[in-house]
Each structure stands twice: as structure tokens, then as C-alpha cells.
Design an enzyme around this catalytic site. Structure first.
Site, PDB file in Angstrom:
ATOM      1  N   LYS A 158       0.838  -1.216   0.000  1.00 11.19           N
ATOM      2  CA  LYS A 158       0.000   0.000   0.000  1.00 11.19           C
ATOM      3  C   LYS A 158       0.869   1.260   0.000  1.00 11.19           C
ATOM      4  CE  LYS A 158      -2.101  -1.011   3.888  1.00 11.19           C
ATOM      5  NZ  LYS A 158      -1.650  -2.345   4.297  1.00 11.19           N
ATOM      6  N   ARG A 193      -0.459  -8.829  13.733  1.00 16.81           N
ATOM      7  CA  ARG A 193      -0.985  -7.913  12.707  1.00 16.81           C
ATOM      8  C   ARG A 193      -1.796  -8.674  11.661  1.00 16.81           C
ATOM      9  NH1 ARG A 193       4.479  -5.372  11.055  1.00 16.81           N
ATOM     10  NH2 ARG A 193       3.391  -4.207   9.437  1.00 16.81           N
TER      11      ARG A 193
HETATM   12  P1  ADP Z   1       1.175  -1.997   7.829  1.00 16.95           P
HETATM   13  O1  ADP Z   1       0.167  -1.758   6.757  1.00 16.95           O
HETATM   14  O2  ADP Z   1       2.504  -2.432   7.317  1.00 16.95           O
HETATM   15  O3  ADP Z   1       0.689  -2.869   8.935  1.00 16.95           O
HETATM   16  P2  ADP Z   1       0.871   0.764   8.844  1.00 16.95           P
HETATM   17  O4  ADP Z   1       2.007   1.698   8.782  1.00 16.95           O
HETATM   18  O5  ADP Z   1      -0.306   1.032   7.990  1.00 16.95           O
HETATM   19  O6  ADP Z   1       1.527  -0.650   8.557  1.00 16.95           O
HETATM   20  O7  ADP Z   1       0.351   0.659  10.358  1.00 16.95           O
HETATM   21  C1  ADP Z   1       1.216   0.359  11.414  1.00 16.95           C
HETATM   22  C2  ADP Z   1       0.432   0.180  12.699  1.00 16.95           C
HETATM   23  O8  ADP Z   1      -0.234   1.407  13.044  1.00 16.95           O
HETATM   24  C3  ADP Z   1      -0.677  -0.854  12.660  1.00 16.95           C
HETATM   25  O9  ADP Z   1      -0.198  -2.170  12.876  1.00 16.95           O
HETATM   26  C4  ADP Z   1      -1.576  -0.363  13.791  1.00 16.95           C
HETATM   27  O10 ADP Z   1      -1.044  -0.701  15.050  1.00 16.95           O
HETATM   28  C5  ADP Z   1      -1.494   1.145  13.657  1.00 16.95           C
HETATM   29  N1  ADP Z   1      -2.571   1.641  12.773  1.00 16.95           N
HETATM   30  C6  ADP Z   1      -2.430   2.210  11.551  1.00 16.95           C
HETATM   31  N2  ADP Z   1      -3.628   2.529  11.020  1.00 16.95           N
HETATM   32  C7  ADP Z   1      -4.557   2.143  11.920  1.00 16.95           C
HETATM   33  C8  ADP Z   1      -5.985   2.158  11.962  1.00 16.95           C
HETATM   34  N3  ADP Z   1      -6.704   2.650  10.941  1.00 16.95           N
HETATM   35  N4  ADP Z   1      -6.606   1.687  13.072  1.00 16.95           N
HETATM   36  C9  ADP Z   1      -5.912   1.187  14.090  1.00 16.95           C
HETATM   37  N5  ADP Z   1      -4.571   1.118  14.122  1.00 16.95           N
HETATM   38  C10 ADP Z   1      -3.891   1.577  13.050  1.00 16.95           C
END
Ligand code: ADP
Ligand code: ZN
Length: 216
Positions: free
Chosen positions: A15, A173
């Protein structure tokens, strides 16, 4: 051109990489809730402190906190000409809140770009992932090496491994993805907004395919 876009897919599906390409090509505002949390952690804000306790273990940050943060962000002027949501929504309550909010501010979601990827490949990508501390550009120790070891090609910043990119946190995750986020595919399919793309193809091919679709 479709402009208000959600990018969905499991962690490691690509993404972030796709978002950076689309953002430049179509002048969209890139909103990554993960990046926003990491900025707050870096800055030592109360929000960052709270978020870190969930993120490092692979858990989701609570909905109320995440929704509030997103709400403020989406209302800003730079979202008026299109935005790319990357990492939000991740739960049904978040999707419902977004539906209300985006209607309220007259910036409705026009498409959900979903990246399909198999688990084995996700694990391979994430366990070798390195990220620029400065600009967030992604690398991989085997397949996307920087020109100089440990240094970002774009900004010269240092590369590091995210605290949640370890085996234990990744398992959690992926579980959250299956239980909390996957149900959103039905939610958006019912609204006829869902478009699936195969993220096992190369990132350039994926970008071309998605661009072509958005331009229709
Ligand atoms: P990835 O897609 O590699 O898991 P992200 O950078 O999108 O990584 O997100 C990292 C972490 O941030 C997630 O594992 C979660 O803990 C938190 N996070 C991000 N977006 C959200 C969301 N919309 N709701 C809850 N937690 C979130
Ligand atoms: Zn960089």
C-alpha cells in the site's frame, strides 16, 4: 478520474509503495494513519505515546483515537482535490465513521483499491523490510536494496527496521487483518466500490494497472 480513494490490503501488500507512486502521478494527498502515528511517536506527543504501546505489539490503535485523528486530517484543505487513504479504515466502526464523515464534508469515497497478496509473500516482504527514517521510503534487504548500504536513495536518511516488523508482532498484525479488516471487503463490495488488484505482480505493473483504472 476517481479521486477519493481507499487503499486496502494486508500489511506488506504494498500500500505504501503504491500510494507514493499514485500521489506523485495524480497529485493526491496521501494520508497514512501508520505514518501519522509514527510521526507522533517520533515527536513524543501524548497520542504517540499511547499509539506506541499498541503498535509495537502488532495491535490496532483503539477506534476512538484513530477516528478522531483521521477526522481532523480529512477536513484539511489539501484533501479537497482528492485523497488516498492508506491504512484507514481498518475496522467496521472506522468504515462506518468514515462513511458518515465523508458524506458530511462532501468528500465521498469513490473507489476502494484492494491489493491481494498471499501470506508467505507478506511474511517475506515484511521480515526483510527497511524504511527510511527521514522520508519513509521503503526498501527490502534482498529485492529492493538502496544504492549505498543503509542509506536512503532519495534523501540520504538512515534506514531502519520498524519495531513492529518482527515475527511475533507480524503474526498479531496478520490476525487483526483477518478478523478486523477483511470484513471491510464485503462492506465495500456491497456498496459497489471494491476493485481487486494482484499485488504479486511487480510494483510498476501494479501501478500501471491501478492508474489505468483510476483514469477511466
Ligand atoms: P502496515 O500496513 O505495514 O501494517 P501501517 O504503517 O499502515 O503498517 O500501520 C502500522 C500500525 O499502526 C498498525 O499495525 C496499527 O497498530 C497502527 N494503525 C495504523 N492505522 C490504523 C488504523 N486505521 N486503526 C488502528 N490502528 C492503526
Ligand atoms: Zn529517505
Amino acid at each position: 478520474m476517481l479521486k477519493n480513494i481507499i487503499l486496502m490490503g494486508p500489511p506488506g501488500a504494498g500500500k505504501g509503495t503504491l500510494a507514493k507512486q499514485l500521489k506523485h502521478a495524480f497529485h493526491l494527498t496521501h494520508i497514512s494513519t501508520g505514518d501519522m502515528f509514527r510521526e507522533n511517536i517520533k515527536g513524543g506527543t501524548p497520542l504517540g505515546l499511547l499509539a506506541k504501546s499498541f503498535i509495537d505489539q502488532g495491535h490496532l490503535v483503539p477506534d476512538e483515537v484513530t477516528i478522531e485523528m483521521l477526522k481532523e486530517r480529512l477536513a484539511k484543505d489539501d484533501c479537497a482535490n482528492g485523497f488516498l487513504l492508506d491504512g484507514f479504515p481498518r475496522t467496521i466502526p472506522q468504515a462506518e465513521a468514515l462513511e458518515n464523515l465523508s458524506t458530511e464534508i462532501n468528500r465521498p469515497i469513490q473507489v476502494v483499491v484492494n491489493l491481494d497478496c498471499d501470506n508467505q509473500e507478506l511474511i517475506r516482504r515484511i521480515s526483510g523490510r527497511r524504511v527510511c527514517k527521514n522520508c519513509g521510503a521503503p526498501y527490502h534487504v534482498d529485492t529492493m536494496k538502496p544504492k549505498v548500504d543503509g542509506v536512503c536513495d532519495f534523501c540520504g536518511g538512515p534506514l531502519y527496521q520498524r519495531a513492529d516488523d518482527n515475527e511475533e508482532a507480524l503474526k498479531i498484525r496478520l490476525d487483526h487483518y483477518v478478523h478486523d479488516t477483511k470484513p471491510l471487503l464485503d462492506f465495500y463490495a456491497q456498496r459497489e466500490l471494491l476493485e481487486n488488484f494482484d499485488s504479486l505482480q511487480g510494483s510498476q505493473e501494479l501501478f500501471n494497472q491501478v492508474s489505468q483504472f483510476l483514469n477511466k
